[in-house]
Design a protein around this motif. Structure first.
Motif, PDB file in Angstrom:
ATOM      1  N   ILE A  80       0.865  -1.183   0.000  1.00  0.00           N
ATOM      2  CA  ILE A  80       0.000   0.000   0.000  1.00  0.00           C
ATOM      3  C   ILE A  80       0.902   1.234   0.000  1.00  0.00           C
ATOM      4  O   ILE A  80       1.704   1.432   0.912  1.00  0.00           O
ATOM      5  N   ASN A  81       0.752   2.057  -1.024  1.00  0.00           N
ATOM      6  CA  ASN A  81       1.669   3.177  -1.264  1.00  0.00           C
ATOM      7  C   ASN A  81       0.990   4.507  -0.946  1.00  0.00           C
ATOM      8  O   ASN A  81      -0.059   4.830  -1.521  1.00  0.00           O
ATOM      9  N   LEU A  82       1.597   5.285  -0.054  1.00  0.00           N
ATOM     10  CA  LEU A  82       1.013   6.572   0.338  1.00  0.00           C
ATOM     11  C   LEU A  82       0.731   7.478  -0.858  1.00  0.00           C
ATOM     12  O   LEU A  82      -0.381   8.021  -0.965  1.00  0.00           O
ATOM     13  N   PRO A  83       1.679   7.699  -1.789  1.00  0.00           N
ATOM     14  CA  PRO A  83       1.392   8.596  -2.917  1.00  0.00           C
ATOM     15  C   PRO A  83       0.417   8.026  -3.947  1.00  0.00           C
ATOM     16  O   PRO A  83       0.116   8.694  -4.941  1.00  0.00           O
ATOM     17  N   ASN A  84      -0.046   6.818  -3.727  1.00  0.00           N
ATOM     18  CA  ASN A  84      -1.125   6.263  -4.543  1.00  0.00           C
ATOM     19  C   ASN A  84      -2.486   6.570  -3.922  1.00  0.00           C
ATOM     20  O   ASN A  84      -3.463   6.808  -4.636  1.00  0.00           O
ATOM     21  N   LEU A  85      -2.536   6.597  -2.577  1.00  0.00           N
ATOM     22  CA  LEU A  85      -3.815   6.734  -1.886  1.00  0.00           C
ATOM     23  C   LEU A  85      -4.182   8.171  -1.547  1.00  0.00           C
ATOM     24  O   LEU A  85      -5.367   8.505  -1.480  1.00  0.00           O
ATOM     25  N   MET A  86      -3.183   9.024  -1.307  1.00  0.00           N
ATOM     26  CA  MET A  86      -3.462  10.353  -0.756  1.00  0.00           C
ATOM     27  C   MET A  86      -3.293  11.458  -1.792  1.00  0.00           C
ATOM     28  O   MET A  86      -2.619  11.297  -2.809  1.00  0.00           O
ATOM     29  N   THR A  87      -3.907  12.586  -1.499  1.00  0.00           N
ATOM     30  CA  THR A  87      -3.786  13.781  -2.330  1.00  0.00           C
ATOM     31  C   THR A  87      -3.932  15.002  -1.431  1.00  0.00           C
ATOM     32  O   THR A  87      -4.490  14.905  -0.323  1.00  0.00           O
ATOM     33  N   THR A  88      -3.447  16.134  -1.890  1.00  0.00           N
ATOM     34  CA  THR A  88      -3.597  17.373  -1.119  1.00  0.00           C
ATOM     35  C   THR A  88      -4.864  18.121  -1.496  1.00  0.00           C
ATOM     36  O   THR A  88      -5.194  19.140  -0.879  1.00  0.00           O
ATOM     37  N   VAL A  89      -5.590  17.642  -2.517  1.00  0.00           N
ATOM     38  CA  VAL A  89      -6.716  18.384  -3.079  1.00  0.00           C
ATOM     39  C   VAL A  89      -8.026  17.640  -2.848  1.00  0.00           C
ATOM     40  O   VAL A  89      -8.168  16.465  -3.211  1.00  0.00           O
ATOM     41  N   LYS A  90      -8.989  18.313  -2.253  1.00  0.00           N
ATOM     42  CA  LYS A  90     -10.327  17.749  -2.066  1.00  0.00           C
ATOM     43  C   LYS A  90     -11.112  17.839  -3.368  1.00  0.00           C
ATOM     44  O   LYS A  90     -11.154  18.895  -4.005  1.00  0.00           O
ATOM     45  N   THR A  91     -11.718  16.737  -3.776  1.00  0.00           N
ATOM     46  CA  THR A  91     -12.544  16.707  -4.987  1.00  0.00           C
ATOM     47  C   THR A  91     -13.793  15.866  -4.702  1.00  0.00           C
ATOM     48  O   THR A  91     -13.984  15.355  -3.596  1.00  0.00           O
ATOM     49  N   ASP A  92     -14.609  15.707  -5.736  1.00  0.00           N
ATOM     50  CA  ASP A  92     -15.799  14.861  -5.610  1.00  0.00           C
ATOM     51  C   ASP A  92     -15.439  13.385  -5.506  1.00  0.00           C
ATOM     52  O   ASP A  92     -16.299  12.556  -5.184  1.00  0.00           O
ATOM     53  N   THR A  93     -14.190  13.060  -5.806  1.00  0.00           N
ATOM     54  CA  THR A  93     -13.777  11.645  -5.806  1.00  0.00           C
ATOM     55  C   THR A  93     -12.763  11.357  -4.694  1.00  0.00           C
ATOM     56  O   THR A  93     -11.978  10.424  -4.798  1.00  0.00           O
ATOM     57  N   THR A  94     -12.777  12.174  -3.646  1.00  0.00           N
ATOM     58  CA  THR A  94     -11.892  11.919  -2.505  1.00  0.00           C
ATOM     59  C   THR A  94     -12.712  11.614  -1.254  1.00  0.00           C
ATOM     60  O   THR A  94     -13.879  11.995  -1.151  1.00  0.00           O
ATOM     61  N   LEU A  95     -12.068  10.924  -0.318  1.00  0.00           N
ATOM     62  CA  LEU A  95     -12.653  10.618   0.978  1.00  0.00           C
ATOM     63  C   LEU A  95     -11.971  11.483   2.029  1.00  0.00           C
ATOM     64  O   LEU A  95     -10.737  11.561   2.075  1.00  0.00           O
ATOM     65  N   ASP A  96     -12.737  12.145   2.874  1.00  0.00           N
ATOM     66  CA  ASP A  96     -12.188  12.962   3.951  1.00  0.00           C
ATOM     67  C   ASP A  96     -11.808  12.076   5.133  1.00  0.00           C
ATOM     68  O   ASP A  96     -12.525  11.133   5.483  1.00  0.00           O
ATOM     69  N   PHE A  97     -10.679  12.408   5.766  1.00  0.00           N
ATOM     70  CA  PHE A  97     -10.271  11.702   6.980  1.00  0.00           C
ATOM     71  C   PHE A  97      -9.614  12.707   7.911  1.00  0.00           C
ATOM     72  O   PHE A  97      -8.636  13.368   7.543  1.00  0.00           O
ATOM     73  N   GLU A  98     -10.167  12.832   9.113  1.00  0.00           N
ATOM     74  CA  GLU A  98      -9.622  13.798  10.071  1.00  0.00           C
ATOM     75  C   GLU A  98      -8.609  13.137  10.978  1.00  0.00           C
ATOM     76  O   GLU A  98      -8.862  12.078  11.565  1.00  0.00           O
ATOM     77  N   HIS A  99      -7.457  13.759  11.083  1.00  0.00           N
ATOM     78  CA  HIS A  99      -6.410  13.289  11.987  1.00  0.00           C
ATOM     79  C   HIS A  99      -5.796  14.484  12.696  1.00  0.00           C
ATOM     80  O   HIS A  99      -5.329  15.423  12.055  1.00  0.00           O
TER      81      HIS A  99
END
Length: 290
Positions: free
Chosen positions: A71-90
């Motif tokens: 599982i690769n971090l730069p595959n799963l994450m992004t800095t930009v919120k879009t209609d195709t992203t999941l929000d996660f609060e940390h």
């Protein structure tokens, strides 16, 4: 007091004083109340040690009971919120995960559950492989500041333990995965632990942080292991973390003329052990390439 507003002091470093004198000893959280993790089950007892990446046909034919998943971090994450992203609060900040990439991991996990496999995640930070999006704004935050982009053999970066942004993205990455994949009744399966990066004694290829003395490299790697263990313990009592090493023990797999690029496996193990005594013990395991 664990929480300061939305800030979770779980990951904080603590100092203990007797009067004005600093007492050497534990500097991080090492013990969890049994009520904290949602998953309170023990580590699974297996009939065999056999572990393999492979097709369903191979897994069934060979009697495989465990499987690692990259599982690769730069595959799963992004800095930009879009209609195709999941929000996660940390820790009071919202991070964004790419829904399509997460669903592919879901599919792998669900397939492993169907086959009755115990899954251990391999957590990676590659700007070039494993489906990396190549998003510069993300890579600027999550890659190790010493990562050698000029080296064609630097396939994976060490996790960035040097900046608040780097540590934040790393912890959010691990917490997201633990939150999603440690629930015992989940439709997408349940992971048992995480291997942190890959073959880190050959760091210039598989965990690149630029040229570093082995002790300095292991100090940062130990932080990544500890933070993954802390994140895991929030969710699953028996969650394990592993150091990943190549096949070599007293020597290196690569050019011995570069002692700041390649280390002996034994040196990694010895330094990790020393750091546990200095900074507070936590359980850690070894994923050694046979």
């Amino acid at each position: 007091q664990r929480f300061m507003g939305k800030h979770d002091r779980l990951y904080s470093r603590f100092e203990v004083y007797a009067g004005d004198d600093l007492i050497p000893g534990t500097q991080f959280v090492t013990d969890f109340d049994p009520s904290i993790p949602e998953n309170k089950s023990d580590y699974p007892v297996l009939s065999t040690k056999k572990t393999l990446h492979g097709t369903e046909e191979d897994i069934v034919a060979l009697g495989i009971k465990q499987q690692p998943i990259n599982i690769n971090l730069p595959n799963l994450m992004t800095t930009v919120k879009t209609d195709t992203t999941l929000d996660f609060e940390h820790d009071g900040k919202t991070y964004y995960f790419i829904k399509e990439a997460v669903e592919k991991v879901d599919m792998q996990m669900a397939k492993s559950k169907k086959l009755g496999l115990v899954v251990t995640m391999i957590l990676l930070n590659s700007p070039r492989l494993f489906g990396s999006t190549g998003e510069k704004a993300l890579l600027d935050k999550c890659l190790h500041p010493g990562f050698d982009f000029e080296s064609p053999d630097a396939f994976i970066s060490a996790f960035n333990m040097r900046t608040h942004d780097g540590m934040g993205y790393y912890r959010a990455f691990v917490e997201f995965l633990c939150d999603r994949y440690t629930k015992p009744d989940s439709d997408v399966g349940c992971v048992a632990g995480a291997i942190i990066s890959n073959e880190v004694n050959s760091q210039y290829v598989w965990g690149n942080a630029g040229e570093m003395d082995v002790n300095d490299y292991v100090a940062e790697y130990n932080e990544a292991m500890r933070q993954a263990w802390l994140a895991g313990q929030k969710h699953a009592k028996s969650f394990r973390v592993y150091v990943s090493l190549d096949q070599y023990w007293h020597k290196t797999a690569h050019n011995v003329r570069f002692p700041k690029r390649y280390y002996a496996g034994r040196d990694i193990i010895d330094e990790l052990s020393r750091l546990q005594g200095e900074k507070g013990e936590f359980p850690w395991c070894v994923a050694y390439h046979p």
